[in-house]
Scaffold this motif. Structure first.
Motif, PDB file in Angstrom:
ATOM      1  N   ARG A   1       2.820  -5.136   5.615  1.00  8.39           N
ATOM      2  CA  ARG A   1       3.038  -6.475   6.623  1.00  8.39           C
ATOM      3  C   ARG A   1       1.960  -7.143   6.938  1.00  8.39           C
ATOM      4  NH1 ARG A   1       6.741  -5.221  11.809  1.00  8.39           N
ATOM      5  NH2 ARG A   1       5.361  -3.682  12.679  1.00  8.39           N
TER       6      ARG A   1
ATOM      7  N   CYS B   1       3.161 -10.993   3.234  1.00  8.79           N
ATOM      8  CA  CYS B   1       2.924 -12.226   3.890  1.00  8.79           C
ATOM      9  C   CYS B   1       3.861 -13.620   2.964  1.00  8.79           C
ATOM     10  CB  CYS B   1       2.883 -12.447   4.585  1.00  8.79           C
ATOM     11  SG  CYS B   1       2.655 -11.047   5.835  1.00  8.79           S
TER      12      CYS B   1
ATOM     13  N   HIS C   1       4.677 -18.837   8.484  1.00 11.44           N
ATOM     14  CA  HIS C   1       4.479 -17.608   9.323  1.00 11.44           C
ATOM     15  C   HIS C   1       5.996 -16.374   9.246  1.00 11.44           C
ATOM     16  CE1 HIS C   1       1.919 -20.225  11.700  1.00 11.44           C
ATOM     17  NE2 HIS C   1       1.285 -19.617  12.250  1.00 11.44           N
ATOM     18  N   ILE C   2       5.777 -15.543   9.554  1.00 13.08           N
ATOM     19  CA  ILE C   2       6.730 -14.630   9.399  1.00 13.08           C
ATOM     20  C   ILE C   2       7.281 -13.914  10.954  1.00 13.08           C
ATOM     21  CG2 ILE C   2       8.138 -12.182   9.225  1.00 13.08           C
ATOM     22  CD1 ILE C   2       6.710 -12.917   6.453  1.00 13.08           C
TER      23      ILE C   2
ATOM     24  N   ASN D   1       8.532 -11.420  13.612  1.00 12.88           N
ATOM     25  CA  ASN D   1       9.800 -10.150  13.881  1.00 12.88           C
ATOM     26  C   ASN D   1      10.085  -9.654  15.229  1.00 12.88           C
ATOM     27  OD1 ASN D   1       8.219  -8.255  10.445  1.00 12.88           O
ATOM     28  ND2 ASN D   1      10.145 -10.055  10.605  1.00 12.88           N
TER      29      ASN D   1
ATOM     30  N   MET E   1       1.690 -13.088   9.890  1.00 12.71           N
ATOM     31  CA  MET E   1       2.780 -12.310  10.741  1.00 12.71           C
ATOM     32  C   MET E   1       2.791 -12.587  12.454  1.00 12.71           C
ATOM     33  SD  MET E   1       5.517 -10.107  10.319  1.00 12.71           S
ATOM     34  CE  MET E   1       5.475  -9.862   8.270  1.00 12.71           C
TER      35      MET E   1
END
Length: 637
Positions: A492, A498, A513-514, A516, A536
């Protein structure tokens, strides 16, 4: 009639297209709350510093820093702050008047990006007319100013100022944050996930991405005995059995009696130090013995589940049948077992529950499934929740997307069909909802799959090869305790990886964007929550006091408004009383993640895309009313 209908359509088109050009509302991202209600409640009230920003913007030239801080905390905790001022006899006529005036200024400012209709719906019914007059018809001309002053003075004279201030403060909280995202793990470790759920159920706009700790509670209510055993054991491990008893009304008498009679004092099972209150000697002893009882019941139930679900590929976690003379052989290596409490295991059939164990787990399952408050909380979790969410160009997911070492999606076969990436998560989500709707089915595939999400190798919530609960309890050698993480957590950091994940969820823009949670960011060791050049963002910064020694902070949150994204790092929360008394806010630092070159509008959002479709449909209806009328009639028939 047609003209009237056309006029309505035209008015609605004008309204929708005007809304599309309003500034994008502020999104607030928060994760891994782990029952830390007071800390969560404070950050919810202060909007991760958004309210402070607005107060300082509006009053930095008029008020001192101390006065602005007082105003901030009046907004966060109006009832408590007024009570404190009453005790100190500091409430004068002038104080009431200035407080109302200042709050009205902030309400006007913070509501300016919303339609009048949306603001009107948020107003408390008691003062709706007065508030609308004060917010929208405000005029600084001499004549009008006297009119407004008379309204405020009459509110004070009639003894309504305290209630009015409280309503204004909550309006500011409501307008500063347009939408809340909770990216998993509301439950376990901390003492009050129930209070967090109560608070979320009254929040104006939110979504939830389930975390691994949420899923076992959801699994327990859905009928999974293996999930229930984990819930009970974790509550005992963290000294939180009172959550089950007091908050959810679960009677643990039978479990306590059985554990006292069957198990001995075993300090290895002593509950972790409770940072919220001191446990009594009896509570410590009960938690110690209950944890032993549940660790064995859990191993048996999980063994049964693994045997009936070969497709889960978890035979390597069948350990009880590999024990001989207090030795366990794993991968051709034998380990001496310590802290053993195996007196209820039938070595001829090690995964079979004893008669009393079966009676206890069945009784507790029935209680859990009939707890009114817990079922309300779980129903809300299902209604507002999902495993992932693609929203405003961002992918929100608690844990991970399981990957192979080469970055491809890790797959698993269920019922002869391979699943990976988005399709795997979609299957998980369908089965979670299916299991919740049929709680009387306790060992069907859907219910067992919820447990798999807790500890299976291809689970998007677990993200590891195996959960080593047994080894941590019963094997001294620390190398057996290591839980190997999925390749996702290494990959990641790679921008291309990503983007590959984002593409799979149809999120292809540069501003995607990711986001988490799940894995605490060790800021104290220099780890950054922003990875892969900003593609990320990991916002688990340690809300749970258990993790704060590891992270070095008290949690991360994320704000995404029309100007871009900001990450907020918070210092640990002390307690509510001290915080209010000292005006001690918990924002530490802000970091810009992504700044927009052009200010974002509603038309740039997920909701905007839906409104654009509605607008196009209305335009077509306006141009061809006969077609839409006949279509409508066909559907009706």
């Amino acid at each position: 009639m047609k003209n009237a209908q056309s006029n309505e359509l035209i008015a609605e088109i004008i309204n929708l297209e005007a809304i599309l050009n309003l500034p994008k509302g502020t999104e607030h991202f928060i994760s891994d709350l782990h029952g830390e209600f007071d800390s969560f409640n404070h950050i919810l009230r202060n909007g991760s510093g958004s309210i402070r920003d607005k107060v300082y913007t509006l009053f930095s030239q008029k008020l001192s820093v101390e006065q602005m801080d007082d105003l901030c905390f009046l907004i966060y905790y109006p009832e408590e702050k007024i009570h404190s001022l009453k005790l100190r006899q500091e409430l004068t006529q002038n104080w009431w008047y200035e407080a109302i005036e200042h709050l009205l200024i902030i309400v006007r400012f913070s509501s300016s990006k919303y339609t009048r209709s949306k603001v009107r719906k948020a107003l408390p019914k008691t003062y709706a007319y007065i508030l609308e007059e004060l917010i929208y018809q405000y005029d600084e001309t001499t004549d009008k100013k006297a009119y407004y002053r008379q309204i405020i003075e009459k509110i004070i004279e009639l003894g309504e100022a305290e209630r009015f201030i409280s309503d204004l403060a909550h309006l500011v909280q409501r307008f500063v944050i347009d939408h809340l995202h909770v990216i998993g793990d509301i439950y376990d470790r901390g003492p009050h996930p129930d209070k967090i759920m109560d608070s979320l159920m009254t929040y104006h706009s939110l979504d939830i991405q389930w975390g691994n700790h949420d899923i076992i509670w959801l699994g327990a209510v859905s009928g999974s005995k293996a999930c229930l055993a984990n819930v009970l054991r974790i509550c005992a491990r963290y000294g939180n059995l009172d959550l089950l008893e007091d908050a959810y009304g679960i009677d643990l008498t039978h479990l306590k009696t059985y554990s006292r009679e069957t198990y001995q004092d075993n300090l290895h099972f002593k509950p972790k130090k409770n940072p919220y209150r001191k446990l009594t000697t009896t509570e410590i002893t009960d938690s110690m013995k209950i944890q032993q009882a549940l660790s064995i019941i859990q191993e048996k139930l999980e063994g049964q589940l693994i045997q009936r679900r070969p497709e889960f590929e978890m035979d390597h976690r069948l350990l009880l049948d590999k024990i001989k003379n207090d030795q366990l052989t794993i991968e051709n290596h034998s380990y001496n077992l310590v802290n053993t409490c195996f007196q209820t295991i039938n070595w001829c059939n090690p995964y079979q529950l004893s008669t009393e164990e079966e009676h206890i787990i069945n009784d507790l399952l029935e209680q859990i499934q009939h707890s009114q408050k817990l079922n309300q909380h779980m129903a809300f979790l299902v209604e507002k929740g999902s495993l992932y969410l693609a929203y405003n160009h961002n992918l929100l997911i608690h844990g991970c997307i399981p990957l192979n070492e080469d970055g491809s999606f890790q797959s698993i076969a269920f019922n002869g069909r391979n699943y990976a990436g988005k399709k795997l998560l979609d299957l998980f989500e369908i089965k979670i909802k299916e299991a919740f709707q049929r709680p009387w089915q306790t060992d069907d595939f859907a219910t067992d799959l919820i447990w798999y999400l807790w500890c299976g190798e291809c689970s998007s919530l677990f993200g590891k090869k195996a959960m080593k609960t047994f080894e941590r309890y019963f094997i001294q050698e620390s190398e057996t305790h290591i839980e190997e993480k999925n390749a996702y957590y290494k990959l990641r950091n790679n921008v291309d990886i990503c983007q590959h994940i984002l593409n799979a969820f149809n999120l292809q823009g540069e501003d995607a964007h990711i986001i988490n949670g799940h894995t605490p960011v060790k800021q104290i060791k220099g780890e950054s929550p922003i990875k892969a050049c900003g593609k990320m963002i990991v916002i688990d910064g340690g809300f749970s006091r258990t993790y704060q020694k590891v992270t070095g902070i008290g949690g991360y949150t994320l704000l995404y408004n029309s100007f871009g994204m900001q990450l907020a790092a918070h210092k640990p929360f002390s307690n509510k009383e001290t915080t209010i008394e000292n005006n001690d806010d918990i924002i530490s630092t802000r970091q810009i993640v992504d700044r927009q070159i052009k200010r974002l509008k509603v038309k740039d959002t997920t909701i905007g895309a839906s409104l654009i479709k509605d607008t196009e449909l209305l335009k077509c209806q306006l141009e061809n009313p006969t077609h839409f009328s006949s279509t409508k009639q066909t559907k009706k028939n």
